[in-house]
Scaffold this active site. Sequence first.
Site, PDB file in Angstrom:
ATOM      1  N   HIS A   1      45.949  42.411  -3.542  1.00  0.00           N
ATOM      2  CA  HIS A   1      45.813  43.264  -4.731  1.00  0.00           C
ATOM      3  C   HIS A   1      44.360  43.703  -4.928  1.00  0.00           C
ATOM      4  CE1 HIS A   1      49.916  42.906  -5.979  1.00  0.00           C
ATOM      5  NE2 HIS A   1      49.851  41.602  -6.181  1.00  0.00           N
TER       6      HIS A   1
ATOM      7  N   HIS B   1      42.944  47.497  -5.027  1.00  0.00           N
ATOM      8  CA  HIS B   1      42.069  48.001  -6.086  1.00  0.00           C
ATOM      9  C   HIS B   1      40.820  48.650  -5.487  1.00  0.00           C
ATOM     10  CE1 HIS B   1      39.759  47.100 -10.077  1.00  0.00           C
ATOM     11  NE2 HIS B   1      40.091  48.370  -9.961  1.00  0.00           N
TER      12      HIS B   1
ATOM     13  N   HIS C   1      47.882  36.966  -0.643  1.00  0.00           N
ATOM     14  CA  HIS C   1      48.637  37.986  -1.374  1.00  0.00           C
ATOM     15  C   HIS C   1      47.828  38.500  -2.569  1.00  0.00           C
ATOM     16  CE1 HIS C   1      52.056  39.983  -3.351  1.00  0.00           C
ATOM     17  NE2 HIS C   1      51.573  39.461  -4.469  1.00  0.00           N
ATOM     18  N   GLU C   2      47.263  37.595  -3.344  1.00  0.00           N
ATOM     19  CA  GLU C   2      46.486  38.021  -4.511  1.00  0.00           C
ATOM     20  C   GLU C   2      45.241  38.799  -4.086  1.00  0.00           C
ATOM     21  OE1 GLU C   2      47.840  37.993  -7.257  1.00  0.00           O
ATOM     22  OE2 GLU C   2      49.455  36.597  -6.771  1.00  0.00           O
TER      23      GLU C   2
END
Length: 232
Positions: free
Chosen positions: A100, A104, A96-97
């Site tokens: 991100h 980006h 999940h991280e």
Amino acid sequence: MLIYYVIIGVIALFSWLVSNRLQQKFDYYSKVYLRNGMSGAEIAQKMLQDHGIYDVKVISTPGRLTDHYNPIDKTVNLSETVYNQRNAAAAAVAAHECGHAVQHAQAYSWLTLRSKLVPVVSVSSNLSQWLILGGLILGAGAKMGFGYYLAVLGVILFAVTTAFAFITLPVEYDASGRALAWLKDKNMLSQEEYKGAEDSLKWAARTYVVAALGSLAQLLYWAYRLLGSNRD
């Protein structure tokens, strides 16, 4: 006024239930160990590499459920348990991280907008309620008085914070979607492990929904207080 307190009470109760359920889910899926034997850090590194991202570091950060992606220094920060452990919950959070980080790298519009609002929200979240309370104390009921304008400014700043909470929703759901798609496409997890990762991320996302609804309810309350006092 009574309706507002009922709504806030319901949201507070729901927030507690969701947070409690999230903790239970992560505790449960932390016992579903990965057959591939990969740690959260290794999962994160592989996801980044598979997306052609080589300028993002995966580091360990203290605490529990303190995982986050920092777009400023391009780091995927994983809590110690997620970084080192080899289970479905750790895989879900790590992926999940990294979702991100992929957002980006691909200039995902909602993440870009959210990042631009961070400096404003860091100020408005701390200042808004003080301005509102100060305005009410100074007599916001006086039409066009100093207290009224002070309170209006506070409500506007609080509205920015509420907007930020709702902008966060598509960012979080999209990151989870990217994570789950990658875990499935690359056959990183068994069927049981994948279901655990999916369930973990589902409950994590619900905490953001509750936070957004709570912020909206509070914004409506302050707006009602301001407009109501101005009509009196």
